[in-house]
Design an enzyme around this catalytic site. Structure first.
Site, PDB file in Angstrom:
ATOM      1  CB  VAL A 118     -36.403 -12.520 -48.591  1.00  0.00           C
ATOM      2  CG1 VAL A 118     -36.961 -13.695 -47.653  1.00  0.00           C
ATOM      3  CG2 VAL A 118     -36.773 -11.254 -48.056  1.00  0.00           C
ATOM      4  CG  ASP A 119     -34.534 -17.846 -52.154  1.00  0.00           C
ATOM      5  OD1 ASP A 119     -34.901 -18.550 -51.159  1.00  0.00           O
ATOM      6  OD2 ASP A 119     -34.788 -17.757 -53.304  1.00  0.00           O
TER       7      ASP A 119
ATOM      8  CG  ASN B 167     -35.426 -18.598 -57.799  1.00  0.00           C
ATOM      9  OD1 ASN B 167     -35.506 -19.924 -58.087  1.00  0.00           O
ATOM     10  ND2 ASN B 167     -34.227 -18.111 -57.231  1.00  0.00           N
TER      11      ASN B 167
ATOM     12  CE1 TYR C 257     -36.895 -12.486 -59.448  1.00  0.00           C
ATOM     13  CE2 TYR C 257     -39.102 -12.906 -58.568  1.00  0.00           C
ATOM     14  CZ  TYR C 257     -37.591 -13.360 -59.241  1.00  0.00           C
ATOM     15  OH  TYR C 257     -37.435 -14.596 -59.353  1.00  0.00           O
TER      16      TYR C 257
ATOM     17  CB  SER D 154     -42.384  -8.555 -56.289  1.00  0.00           C
ATOM     18  OG  SER D 154     -42.570  -9.832 -56.978  1.00  0.00           O
ATOM     19  CB  THR D 155     -40.355  -4.443 -52.908  1.00  0.00           C
ATOM     20  OG1 THR D 155     -40.080  -5.086 -51.482  1.00  0.00           O
ATOM     21  CG2 THR D 155     -41.924  -4.517 -53.162  1.00  0.00           C
ATOM     22  N   GLY D 156     -37.682  -6.426 -54.069  1.00  0.00           N
ATOM     23  CA  GLY D 156     -36.015  -6.069 -53.996  1.00  0.00           C
ATOM     24  C   GLY D 156     -35.701  -6.451 -55.680  1.00  0.00           C
TER      25      GLY D 156
ATOM     26  CG  ASP E 160     -33.376 -10.914 -40.333  1.00  0.00           C
ATOM     27  OD1 ASP E 160     -34.178 -11.699 -41.339  1.00  0.00           O
ATOM     28  OD2 ASP E 160     -32.310 -11.192 -40.172  1.00  0.00           O
ATOM     29  CB  ILE E 161     -38.320 -12.663 -43.035  1.00  0.00           C
ATOM     30  CG1 ILE E 161     -39.410 -13.423 -43.129  1.00  0.00           C
ATOM     31  CG2 ILE E 161     -37.303 -13.154 -43.777  1.00  0.00           C
ATOM     32  CD1 ILE E 161     -40.821 -12.773 -43.111  1.00  0.00           C
TER      33      ILE E 161
HETATM   34  N1  AR6 Z   1     -36.055  -9.901 -43.958  1.00  0.00           N
HETATM   35  C1  AR6 Z   1     -36.970  -9.385 -44.590  1.00  0.00           C
HETATM   36  N2  AR6 Z   1     -36.991  -8.658 -45.636  1.00  0.00           N
HETATM   37  C2  AR6 Z   1     -35.808  -8.725 -46.279  1.00  0.00           C
HETATM   38  C3  AR6 Z   1     -34.777  -9.293 -45.896  1.00  0.00           C
HETATM   39  C4  AR6 Z   1     -34.853 -10.139 -44.582  1.00  0.00           C
HETATM   40  N3  AR6 Z   1     -33.929 -10.565 -43.968  1.00  0.00           N
HETATM   41  N4  AR6 Z   1     -33.735  -9.286 -46.743  1.00  0.00           N
HETATM   42  C5  AR6 Z   1     -34.197  -8.735 -47.617  1.00  0.00           C
HETATM   43  N5  AR6 Z   1     -35.542  -8.067 -47.651  1.00  0.00           N
HETATM   44  P1  AR6 Z   1     -36.139 -10.004 -52.535  1.00  0.00           P
HETATM   45  P2  AR6 Z   1     -38.054 -10.424 -54.726  1.00  0.00           P
HETATM   46  C6  AR6 Z   1     -36.317  -7.439 -48.116  1.00  0.00           C
HETATM   47  O1  AR6 Z   1     -35.121  -9.371 -53.357  1.00  0.00           O
HETATM   48  O2  AR6 Z   1     -37.634  -8.892 -55.063  1.00  0.00           O
HETATM   49  C7  AR6 Z   1     -33.915 -13.701 -54.922  1.00  0.00           C
HETATM   50  O3  AR6 Z   1     -32.728 -14.005 -55.443  1.00  0.00           O
HETATM   51  C8  AR6 Z   1     -35.989  -6.565 -49.330  1.00  0.00           C
HETATM   52  O4  AR6 Z   1     -35.298  -5.365 -48.865  1.00  0.00           O
HETATM   53  O5  AR6 Z   1     -35.569 -10.802 -51.494  1.00  0.00           O
HETATM   54  O6  AR6 Z   1     -39.185 -10.907 -54.568  1.00  0.00           O
HETATM   55  C9  AR6 Z   1     -34.943 -14.931 -55.218  1.00  0.00           C
HETATM   56  O7  AR6 Z   1     -34.289 -16.047 -55.458  1.00  0.00           O
HETATM   57  C10 AR6 Z   1     -36.985  -6.319 -50.547  1.00  0.00           C
HETATM   58  O8  AR6 Z   1     -37.751  -5.132 -49.928  1.00  0.00           O
HETATM   59  O9  AR6 Z   1     -37.221 -10.551 -53.015  1.00  0.00           O
HETATM   60  C11 AR6 Z   1     -35.450 -14.408 -56.415  1.00  0.00           C
HETATM   61  O10 AR6 Z   1     -34.848 -14.870 -57.887  1.00  0.00           O
HETATM   62  C12 AR6 Z   1     -37.873  -7.444 -50.107  1.00  0.00           C
HETATM   63  O11 AR6 Z   1     -37.291  -8.150 -48.841  1.00  0.00           O
HETATM   64  C13 AR6 Z   1     -35.598 -13.007 -56.315  1.00  0.00           C
HETATM   65  O12 AR6 Z   1     -34.596 -12.582 -55.351  1.00  0.00           O
HETATM   66  C14 AR6 Z   1     -37.792  -8.478 -51.226  1.00  0.00           C
HETATM   67  O13 AR6 Z   1     -36.596  -8.520 -51.758  1.00  0.00           O
HETATM   68  C15 AR6 Z   1     -37.003 -12.605 -55.592  1.00  0.00           C
HETATM   69  O14 AR6 Z   1     -37.051 -10.945 -55.711  1.00  0.00           O
END
Ligand code: AR6
Length: 181
Positions: free
Chosen positions: A39-40, A30, A127, A123-125, A16-17
């Protein structure tokens, strides 16, 4: 998994980050810096309202760029907020924008004298960037930066699932031969 690049360490962990004790952790934000899920959401929940206060003052961040705030209540002193691209199939400059998000974050860390940094898989969630493709860009970009910037002692990828960890591990193993050159 850990590899050494010149004098720097590149590390992959599953976790967990928000729990990382690096000087900075990177947020997958974003462009409005408005907060969100993934993550955000986790970073703002764990770090407290001070982070959002600073994000509001900064106002925004273009895709591929990065900005920095306090880490609030987190172990990390700083949060570097970067914005990866939304994946639209790969022909809208996504690869370069994703590389730029990693590079901008590292550059900001160097400018601030931050020597240890933890990244999520940008970007892998929400996005939608395909994990394997994103892992190649992420690892290549960070490796290239570490080769030139020994001031970054540690770059850690914090992967949230066993699948994500395995994807990054496979890519890192495949590029190992290039790292010694
Ligand atoms: N620690 C580490 N990795 C994580 C965690 C965590 N606590 N939670 C999720 N991940 P995403 P994006 C992974 O959606 O695709 C937001 O709403 C997750 O499994 O967090 O860049 C922002 O506000 C995935 O592999 O980020 C933006 O609008 C990765 O982190 C948008 O989402 C990224 O997933 C950004 O989308």
């Amino acid at each position: 998994m850990q590899v050494t690049i010149n004098n720097s360490i590149l590390e992959l962990v599953e976790g967990d980050i928000t729990k990382q004790d690096t000087g900075a952790i990177v947020n997958a934000a974003n462009s409005g810096l408005r907060g969100g899920g993934g993550v955000d959401g986790a970073i703002h929940r764990a770090g407290g309202p001070q982070i959002m206060e600073e994000c509001r003052k900064i106002g925004g961040c273009p895709t591929g760029s990065a900005v920095i705030t306090t880490g609030g209540n987190l172990k990390a002193r700083y949060v570097i907020h970067t914005v990866g691209p939304v994946y639209h199939g790969g022909d809208r400059g996504e690869a370069e924008l994703l590389a730029s998000a990693y590079r901008s974050s590292l550059k900001l860390a160097s400018e601030k004298g931050i020597s240890t940094i933890a990244f999520p898989s940008l970007s892998t969630g929400a996005y939608g960037y395909p994990l394997d493709e994103a892992a190649k860009i992420a690892l290549k970009t960070v490796c290239d930066y570490l080769k030139e910037h020994p001031d970054i002692a540690l770059a850690r990828f914090v992967l949230f699932s066993a699948d994500a960890y395995r994807a990054y591990e496979a890519v890192l193993r495949s590029i190992l031969p290039q790292l010694s050159t």
